[in-house]
Design a protein around this motif. Structure first.
Motif, PDB file in Angstrom:
ATOM      1  N   LYS A   6      35.263  35.415  -7.280  1.00  0.00           N
ATOM      2  CA  LYS A   6      35.379  36.445  -6.253  1.00  0.00           C
ATOM      3  C   LYS A   6      35.171  35.826  -4.867  1.00  0.00           C
ATOM      4  N   LEU A   7      35.985  36.254  -3.933  1.00  0.00           N
ATOM      5  CA  LEU A   7      35.800  35.808  -2.552  1.00  0.00           C
ATOM      6  C   LEU A   7      34.563  36.480  -1.961  1.00  0.00           C
ATOM      7  N   PRO A   8      33.854  35.763  -1.090  1.00  0.00           N
ATOM      8  CA  PRO A   8      32.691  36.400  -0.463  1.00  0.00           C
ATOM      9  C   PRO A   8      33.153  37.511   0.490  1.00  0.00           C
ATOM     10  N   GLU A   9      32.265  38.454   0.724  1.00  0.00           N
ATOM     11  CA  GLU A   9      32.542  39.483   1.721  1.00  0.00           C
ATOM     12  C   GLU A   9      32.779  38.791   3.059  1.00  0.00           C
ATOM     13  N   THR A  10      33.546  39.417   3.923  1.00  0.00           N
ATOM     14  CA  THR A  10      33.880  38.772   5.196  1.00  0.00           C
ATOM     15  C   THR A  10      32.642  38.478   6.045  1.00  0.00           C
ATOM     16  N   GLU A  11      31.574  39.259   5.868  1.00  0.00           N
ATOM     17  CA  GLU A  11      30.331  38.980   6.605  1.00  0.00           C
ATOM     18  C   GLU A  11      29.703  37.658   6.175  1.00  0.00           C
ATOM     19  N   ARG A  12      30.065  37.169   4.975  1.00  0.00           N
ATOM     20  CA  ARG A  12      29.516  35.915   4.460  1.00  0.00           C
ATOM     21  C   ARG A  12      30.606  34.867   4.261  1.00  0.00           C
ATOM     22  N   SER A  13      31.730  35.041   4.914  1.00  0.00           N
ATOM     23  CA  SER A  13      32.834  34.089   4.834  1.00  0.00           C
ATOM     24  C   SER A  13      32.611  32.981   5.856  1.00  0.00           C
ATOM     25  N   LEU A  14      32.569  31.743   5.393  1.00  0.00           N
ATOM     26  CA  LEU A  14      32.323  30.621   6.299  1.00  0.00           C
ATOM     27  C   LEU A  14      33.379  30.524   7.401  1.00  0.00           C
ATOM     28  N   PRO A  15      34.678  30.587   7.098  1.00  0.00           N
ATOM     29  CA  PRO A  15      35.662  30.500   8.193  1.00  0.00           C
ATOM     30  C   PRO A  15      35.490  31.610   9.231  1.00  0.00           C
ATOM     31  N   ILE A  16      35.236  32.814   8.783  1.00  0.00           N
ATOM     32  CA  ILE A  16      35.069  33.927   9.721  1.00  0.00           C
ATOM     33  C   ILE A  16      33.770  33.770  10.507  1.00  0.00           C
TER      34      ILE A  16
END
Length: 149
Positions: A6-16
């Motif tokens: 599963k992809l991390p939530e955007t709040e925990r996305s390294l690129p973001i």
């Protein structure tokens, strides 16, 4: 068939997270540069050349996080403004050498205190130890190969 992780939530996305941090970090720097007539990219070139000049254009591009083709265009404009000098390397005429001028150094000197104040603000937010640790972590991520452990 196995399910992909599963992809991390955007709040925990390294690129973001890196993009958010970059925008917050660049805000004060953009404000500092707004009155100078120098772009972020030109400022990076000046900073690199202020540390070590003259320097081969490909090394400047690498250290200033620019594509060499972009640096070629940027350097032309900076030379026109009198901030840098460009010359062919006398030993290898294919190489272009860049050197900061007195005007370029004056631009660095005139903004040194403000730039240092911005850095101190980041250190105050993180603490000096975490600031240095963050730089180390980012250097690890930026390295071509992961460190051997």
């Amino acid at each position: 068939m196995t399910k992909p992780p599963k992809l991390p939530e955007t709040e925990r996305s390294l690129p973001i997270a890196l993009m958010r941090a970059r925008e917050n970090i660049m805000g004060p720097i953009r404000r500092m540069l707004s009155d100078t007539g120098v772009t972020e990219q030109q400022w990076r070139v000046l900073r690199v050349l202020a540390e070590s000049s003259p320097m081969d254009a490909s090394h400047v591009a690498e250290r200033a996080c620019l594509l060499l083709s972009s640096l070629t265009r940027i350097a032309r404009g900076m030379a026109d403004k009198g901030l840098i000098r460009t010359a062919q390397d006398p030993r290898d005429r294919r190489r272009q050498m860049l050197e900061i001028t007195e005007s370029g150094q004056k631009m660095i000197d005139d903004n040194h205190a403000h730039a240092a104040q911005i850095v101190e603000g980041f250190k105050a937010r993180l603490g000096n130890e975490d600031y240095e640790y963050l730089l180390d972590l980012l250097a690890t991520l930026a390295a071509d190969e992961p460190p051997k452990r």
